[in-house]
Motif scaffolding. Sequence first.
Motif, PDB file in Angstrom:
ATOM      1  N   SER A 181      19.806 -34.177 -97.401  1.00  0.00           N
ATOM      2  CA  SER A 181      20.934 -34.865 -96.794  1.00  0.00           C
ATOM      3  C   SER A 181      20.779 -34.906 -95.272  1.00  0.00           C
ATOM      4  N   PRO A 182      21.383 -35.902 -94.603  1.00  0.00           N
ATOM      5  CA  PRO A 182      21.302 -35.988 -93.128  1.00  0.00           C
ATOM      6  C   PRO A 182      21.878 -34.759 -92.444  1.00  0.00           C
ATOM      7  N   VAL A 183      22.937 -34.175 -93.013  1.00  0.00           N
ATOM      8  CA  VAL A 183      23.548 -32.981 -92.412  1.00  0.00           C
ATOM      9  C   VAL A 183      22.560 -31.820 -92.428  1.00  0.00           C
ATOM     10  N   PHE A 184      21.865 -31.657 -93.565  1.00  0.00           N
ATOM     11  CA  PHE A 184      20.882 -30.579 -93.674  1.00  0.00           C
ATOM     12  C   PHE A 184      19.759 -30.777 -92.660  1.00  0.00           C
ATOM     13  N   ASN A 185      19.262 -31.997 -92.564  1.00  0.00           N
ATOM     14  CA  ASN A 185      18.190 -32.289 -91.603  1.00  0.00           C
ATOM     15  C   ASN A 185      18.638 -32.035 -90.172  1.00  0.00           C
ATOM     16  N   PHE A 186      19.889 -32.399 -89.860  1.00  0.00           N
ATOM     17  CA  PHE A 186      20.420 -32.179 -88.508  1.00  0.00           C
ATOM     18  C   PHE A 186      20.489 -30.682 -88.198  1.00  0.00           C
ATOM     19  N   LEU A 187      20.951 -29.888 -89.156  1.00  0.00           N
ATOM     20  CA  LEU A 187      21.043 -28.440 -88.945  1.00  0.00           C
ATOM     21  C   LEU A 187      19.655 -27.822 -88.771  1.00  0.00           C
ATOM     22  N   VAL A 188      18.682 -28.309 -89.527  1.00  0.00           N
ATOM     23  CA  VAL A 188      17.317 -27.800 -89.397  1.00  0.00           C
ATOM     24  C   VAL A 188      16.753 -28.111 -88.015  1.00  0.00           C
ATOM     25  N   ILE A 189      17.005 -29.331 -87.536  1.00  0.00           N
ATOM     26  CA  ILE A 189      16.518 -29.717 -86.203  1.00  0.00           C
ATOM     27  C   ILE A 189      17.156 -28.863 -85.123  1.00  0.00           C
ATOM     28  N   ILE A 190      18.458 -28.610 -85.236  1.00  0.00           N
ATOM     29  CA  ILE A 190      19.158 -27.759 -84.259  1.00  0.00           C
ATOM     30  C   ILE A 190      18.564 -26.357 -84.261  1.00  0.00           C
ATOM     31  N   LEU A 191      18.309 -25.820 -85.462  1.00  0.00           N
ATOM     32  CA  LEU A 191      17.724 -24.483 -85.570  1.00  0.00           C
ATOM     33  C   LEU A 191      16.331 -24.449 -84.954  1.00  0.00           C
ATOM     34  N   GLU A 192      15.522 -25.466 -85.220  1.00  0.00           N
ATOM     35  CA  GLU A 192      14.175 -25.511 -84.683  1.00  0.00           C
ATOM     36  C   GLU A 192      14.189 -25.625 -83.159  1.00  0.00           C
ATOM     37  N   LEU A 193      15.097 -26.442 -82.630  1.00  0.00           N
ATOM     38  CA  LEU A 193      15.200 -26.569 -81.170  1.00  0.00           C
ATOM     39  C   LEU A 193      15.613 -25.245 -80.536  1.00  0.00           C
ATOM     40  N   ALA A 194      16.513 -24.507 -81.206  1.00  0.00           N
ATOM     41  CA  ALA A 194      16.944 -23.203 -80.689  1.00  0.00           C
ATOM     42  C   ALA A 194      15.772 -22.223 -80.668  1.00  0.00           C
ATOM     43  N   VAL A 195      14.982 -22.217 -81.753  1.00  0.00           N
ATOM     44  CA  VAL A 195      13.814 -21.340 -81.820  1.00  0.00           C
ATOM     45  C   VAL A 195      12.799 -21.737 -80.759  1.00  0.00           C
ATOM     46  N   LEU A 196      12.576 -23.035 -80.600  1.00  0.00           N
ATOM     47  CA  LEU A 196      11.630 -23.522 -79.599  1.00  0.00           C
ATOM     48  C   LEU A 196      12.051 -23.116 -78.198  1.00  0.00           C
ATOM     49  N   ALA A 197      13.325 -23.324 -77.878  1.00  0.00           N
ATOM     50  CA  ALA A 197      13.817 -22.975 -76.542  1.00  0.00           C
ATOM     51  C   ALA A 197      13.743 -21.477 -76.296  1.00  0.00           C
ATOM     52  N   GLY A 198      14.108 -20.679 -77.319  1.00  0.00           N
ATOM     53  CA  GLY A 198      14.096 -19.227 -77.156  1.00  0.00           C
ATOM     54  C   GLY A 198      12.694 -18.680 -76.958  1.00  0.00           C
ATOM     55  N   CYS A 199      11.754 -19.119 -77.769  1.00  0.00           N
ATOM     56  CA  CYS A 199      10.376 -18.629 -77.660  1.00  0.00           C
ATOM     57  C   CYS A 199       9.717 -19.113 -76.368  1.00  0.00           C
ATOM     58  N   ALA A 200       9.995 -20.360 -75.984  1.00  0.00           N
ATOM     59  CA  ALA A 200       9.447 -20.872 -74.729  1.00  0.00           C
ATOM     60  C   ALA A 200       9.975 -20.070 -73.541  1.00  0.00           C
ATOM     61  N   TYR A 201      11.248 -19.705 -73.588  1.00  0.00           N
ATOM     62  CA  TYR A 201      11.849 -18.909 -72.515  1.00  0.00           C
ATOM     63  C   TYR A 201      11.186 -17.539 -72.427  1.00  0.00           C
ATOM     64  N   LEU A 202      10.937 -16.917 -73.591  1.00  0.00           N
ATOM     65  CA  LEU A 202      10.278 -15.608 -73.599  1.00  0.00           C
ATOM     66  C   LEU A 202       8.873 -15.685 -73.013  1.00  0.00           C
ATOM     67  N   LEU A 203       8.156 -16.767 -73.311  1.00  0.00           N
ATOM     68  CA  LEU A 203       6.807 -16.929 -72.787  1.00  0.00           C
ATOM     69  C   LEU A 203       6.812 -17.164 -71.278  1.00  0.00           C
ATOM     70  N   ILE A 204       7.714 -18.017 -70.825  1.00  0.00           N
ATOM     71  CA  ILE A 204       7.751 -18.353 -69.396  1.00  0.00           C
ATOM     72  C   ILE A 204       8.197 -17.161 -68.553  1.00  0.00           C
ATOM     73  N   GLN A 205       9.218 -16.478 -69.039  1.00  0.00           N
ATOM     74  CA  GLN A 205       9.761 -15.338 -68.287  1.00  0.00           C
ATOM     75  C   GLN A 205       9.004 -14.037 -68.554  1.00  0.00           C
ATOM     76  N   ASN A 206       8.045 -14.087 -69.506  1.00  0.00           N
ATOM     77  CA  ASN A 206       7.260 -12.900 -69.854  1.00  0.00           C
ATOM     78  C   ASN A 206       8.157 -11.734 -70.265  1.00  0.00           C
ATOM     79  N   ILE A 207       9.105 -12.029 -71.146  1.00  0.00           N
ATOM     80  CA  ILE A 207      10.070 -11.026 -71.608  1.00  0.00           C
ATOM     81  C   ILE A 207       9.577 -10.423 -72.910  1.00  0.00           C
ATOM     82  N   LEU A 208       9.688  -9.110 -73.037  1.00  0.00           N
ATOM     83  CA  LEU A 208       9.298  -8.411 -74.261  1.00  0.00           C
ATOM     84  C   LEU A 208      10.546  -8.016 -75.034  1.00  0.00           C
TER      85      LEU A 208
END
Length: 292
Positions: A5-32
């Motif tokens: 369903s479109p709702v499921f796909n939208f929620l998956v995209i939001i989750l993936e963007l959150a994971v992408l932003a969080g991991c990218a932030y950890l890499l850039i800021q060198n946070i453990l």
Amino acid sequence: MKKRSPVFNFLVIILELAVLAGCAYLLIQNILIFKTETITESNQRTLALFFVLLVGINLATRLVKWWYRQRGYSRRRGVKNFVFGVENIRKLLLVALGIFTFFSLLGVEFSSLFTSLSIVAAAIAIISKEFVNDLIVGMYYSFSDTFEAGDYVKFHGYKGRVVDIGLLKVKIMNDNDDLVILPNGKVYSEEIINYTRRDVRLMSIDFEMDIKLVRQIDALEKELINAVSEYAEHIEPRSYNLKIREVKKDLLELKFQYRLIQEASEVRQKIKRSTVRAVFSYVTTHQQQPEA
């Protein structure tokens, strides 16, 4: 492929963007996140990079599909194959990413890992030629329009409707609703008959009959038309045609054809099933009761 369903796909995209932003932030800021001896800084960065690339591959796949539809290519033949092709490339990339991540966590250097995997891949290619052949053919069919999901085809002695084109296998559903799974190499090595590429409303029924029972072809054609007369409202009146495919010593190979007025998959299957039974019932009856 199962449609979500479109709702499921939208929620998956939001989750993936959150994971992408969080991991990218950890890499850039060198946070453990974990400061332990078992999980080193290098391992944490490797895992963060793994999730960034994983989400990036998934999002890129969705973006390509969206662009393909926006450009209007989805109306062309082969769009389903294009989707299979994109998915197959995504699977290959994810497998490669998983392998490199696993060995990186073990402390193997990238240059050594790449050299080792190249040697292993070459050895596998030599030993498992069929595997490599199936893989290459699968990628070829994923982007070609020889046949696509939904086409009614015949290859390697099997008839059915294509339901999936994978990296190594092609799946078809035959008339008995059995799922037939064939290696891509076998599909490629033999002739392919795609019945869908012709007029989808044209129906054909092949059968054999004792040559002694066929007095006149025209008379036989009329009787076959009468045998399917209950479906006349769905069939074009002047489309009936009985062809002689081959004359053998004791048998005639015949093809009875007609064209539907309107294409509808459910009605098409119902008429075909009932027509086949009517035709073969007629043939069987006349073979059991030969003329004097």
